[in-house]
Design a protein around this motif. Structure first.
Motif, PDB file in Angstrom:
ATOM      1  N   PRO A 142       0.824  -1.211   0.000  1.00 25.34           N
ATOM      2  CA  PRO A 142       0.000   0.000   0.000  1.00 25.34           C
ATOM      3  C   PRO A 142       0.861   1.265   0.000  1.00 25.34           C
ATOM      4  O   PRO A 142       2.095   1.184   0.059  1.00 25.34           O
ATOM      5  N   HIS A 143       0.179   2.404  -0.034  1.00 25.17           N
ATOM      6  CA  HIS A 143       0.875   3.693  -0.074  1.00 25.17           C
ATOM      7  C   HIS A 143       0.144   4.703   0.813  1.00 25.17           C
ATOM      8  O   HIS A 143      -1.081   4.786   0.774  1.00 25.17           O
ATOM      9  N   ALA A 144       0.917   5.492   1.575  1.00 29.32           N
ATOM     10  CA  ALA A 144       0.382   6.563   2.413  1.00 29.32           C
ATOM     11  C   ALA A 144       0.817   7.887   1.796  1.00 29.32           C
ATOM     12  O   ALA A 144       1.985   8.275   1.908  1.00 29.32           O
ATOM     13  N   GLU A 145      -0.095   8.557   1.106  1.00 27.49           N
ATOM     14  CA  GLU A 145       0.197   9.812   0.422  1.00 27.49           C
ATOM     15  C   GLU A 145       0.044  10.986   1.380  1.00 27.49           C
ATOM     16  O   GLU A 145      -1.045  11.244   1.905  1.00 27.49           O
ATOM     17  N   ALA A 146       1.141  11.698   1.614  1.00 22.95           N
ATOM     18  CA  ALA A 146       1.109  12.870   2.484  1.00 22.95           C
ATOM     19  C   ALA A 146       0.333  13.992   1.816  1.00 22.95           C
ATOM     20  O   ALA A 146       0.444  14.220   0.611  1.00 22.95           O
ATOM     21  N   GLY A 147      -0.441  14.704   2.629  1.00 24.86           N
ATOM     22  CA  GLY A 147      -1.172  15.868   2.151  1.00 24.86           C
ATOM     23  C   GLY A 147      -0.668  17.120   2.842  1.00 24.86           C
ATOM     24  O   GLY A 147       0.527  17.406   2.839  1.00 24.86           O
ATOM     25  N   ASP A 148      -1.578  17.847   3.476  1.00 26.87           N
ATOM     26  CA  ASP A 148      -1.199  19.082   4.157  1.00 26.87           C
ATOM     27  C   ASP A 148      -0.392  18.797   5.417  1.00 26.87           C
ATOM     28  O   ASP A 148      -0.626  17.814   6.128  1.00 26.87           O
ATOM     29  N   VAL A 149       0.565  19.674   5.681  1.00 26.29           N
ATOM     30  CA  VAL A 149       1.329  19.665   6.926  1.00 26.29           C
ATOM     31  C   VAL A 149       1.064  20.993   7.628  1.00 26.29           C
ATOM     32  O   VAL A 149       1.278  22.062   7.038  1.00 26.29           O
ATOM     33  N   SER A 150       0.566  20.924   8.860  1.00 25.48           N
ATOM     34  CA  SER A 150       0.282  22.128   9.633  1.00 25.48           C
ATOM     35  C   SER A 150       1.144  22.132  10.885  1.00 25.48           C
ATOM     36  O   SER A 150       1.805  21.135  11.209  1.00 25.48           O
TER      37      SER A 150
ATOM     38  N   VAL B   1       0.419  15.952  10.306  1.00 29.43           N
ATOM     39  CA  VAL B   1       0.425  15.433   8.935  1.00 29.43           C
ATOM     40  C   VAL B   1      -0.931  14.821   8.635  1.00 29.43           C
ATOM     41  O   VAL B   1      -1.444  14.015   9.419  1.00 29.43           O
ATOM     42  N   THR B   2      -1.525  15.211   7.514  1.00 22.32           N
ATOM     43  CA  THR B   2      -2.742  14.568   7.030  1.00 22.32           C
ATOM     44  C   THR B   2      -2.432  13.878   5.707  1.00 22.32           C
ATOM     45  O   THR B   2      -1.463  14.220   5.026  1.00 22.32           O
ATOM     46  N   GLY B   3      -3.268  12.912   5.339  1.00 21.96           N
ATOM     47  CA  GLY B   3      -3.001  12.230   4.082  1.00 21.96           C
ATOM     48  C   GLY B   3      -4.058  11.213   3.730  1.00 21.96           C
ATOM     49  O   GLY B   3      -5.091  11.090   4.410  1.00 21.96           O
ATOM     50  N   THR B   4      -3.789  10.476   2.639  1.00 23.70           N
ATOM     51  CA  THR B   4      -4.712   9.491   2.096  1.00 23.70           C
ATOM     52  C   THR B   4      -3.993   8.159   1.966  1.00 23.70           C
ATOM     53  O   THR B   4      -2.864   8.096   1.471  1.00 23.70           O
TER      54      THR B   4
END
Length: 258
Positions: free
Chosen positions: A130-138, A146-149
């Motif tokens: 699988p893969h954990a795609e990083a999104g926004d970093v606050s 870290v948020t992601g999909t």
């Protein structure tokens, strides 16, 4: 759409069009008509690992090679050749990669044509399942969030994130459900003991208690090397500095330095 000036007069030069599924079309000028194939060679592989794509005539004396999305490339950097000659980058149309859409339960394939530092054409390939795609970093004082999909897996009981450096690991709680995740990385635990040299903490996500951990990375757009593109604010703690950053492979990390 981006271009690159040819560095070597008379070398074959390829214009590239990338599609969102992972396919790439190469239109080549100054190719040797006697050569039958456009070759992608995995950088550093021994013996050389190659993918050969047939060269077919195109308009105005040019030749075309097509890398279908169904042809698998191992993860890494693939240098382009025709015969023994390295290919140079022309116009690269990578607009389709900006808003890539992947099936939530399928492996993630991403390929980006790019110019190397010495002016050659290469393809950066990722293949993760699988893969954990990083999104926004606050940011909050002393921490980042870290948020992601998540692709190819779903968050289940016991899911956790991890920060790893050498043989050390810090477990971090994960929020979210299904294919959406978020976690907070406090910097202080990563700076325990005197920080007398830089530490690069890799960020991982374990989707379930008994699942293998996967790297948190950002690979689903047109940026082949994020190190100098995504620069995050630095936090200054007691005897250390800390900030998120990306590696040469676009994996998300936290750098802690004196």
């Amino acid at each position: 759409m981006t271009g690159h000036r040819a560095a070597h007069h008379g070398a074959p030069r390829a214009d590239c069009v990338a599609d969102s599924a992972g396919g790439i079309t190469f239109d080549i000028a100054d190719a040797d008509a006697t050569e039958p194939a456009f070759v992608l060679r995995l950088h550093g592989s021994a013996p050389p690992e190659e993918t050969r794509l047939p060269l077919t005539p195109a308009d105005e004396g040019r030749f075309r090679a097509v890398l279908p999305s169904t042809v698998e490339l191992a993860e890494g950097r693939w240098d382009a050749y025709i015969g023994r000659r390295a290919v140079e980058p022309g116009i690269r149309d990578v607009r389709a990669l900006v808003e890539q859409v992947h099936e939530p339960d399928a492996p993630v394939t991403s390929r980006i044509p790019y110019p190397t530092a010495d002016g050659r054409l290469a393809v950066r390939a990722w293949l993760r399942d699988p893969h954990a795609e990083a999104g926004d970093v606050s940011f909050a004082p002393g921490a980042c969030r870290v948020t992601g999909t998540l692709y190819g897996a779903r968050l289940e009981a016991g899911a956790a994130a991890e920060a790893r450096h050498g043989g050390r690991s810090h477990r971090l709680p994960v929020d979210g459900e299904g294919g959406v995740f978020a976690f907070t990385v406090p910097y202080a635990p990563l700076a325990e003991g005197p920080v007398d040299s830089p530490r690069l903490w890799q960020l991982w996500l374990r989707p379930a208690e008994d699942a293998d951990a996967v790297r948190v990375a950002r690979i689903l757009d047109d940026v082949w090397d994020r190190r100098n593109v995504f620069v995050y604010p630095e936090y200054r703690g007691d005897g250390y500095r800390a900030a998120p950053c990306y590696s040469a492979d676009n994996d998300l990390c936290v750098r802690v330095a004196p």
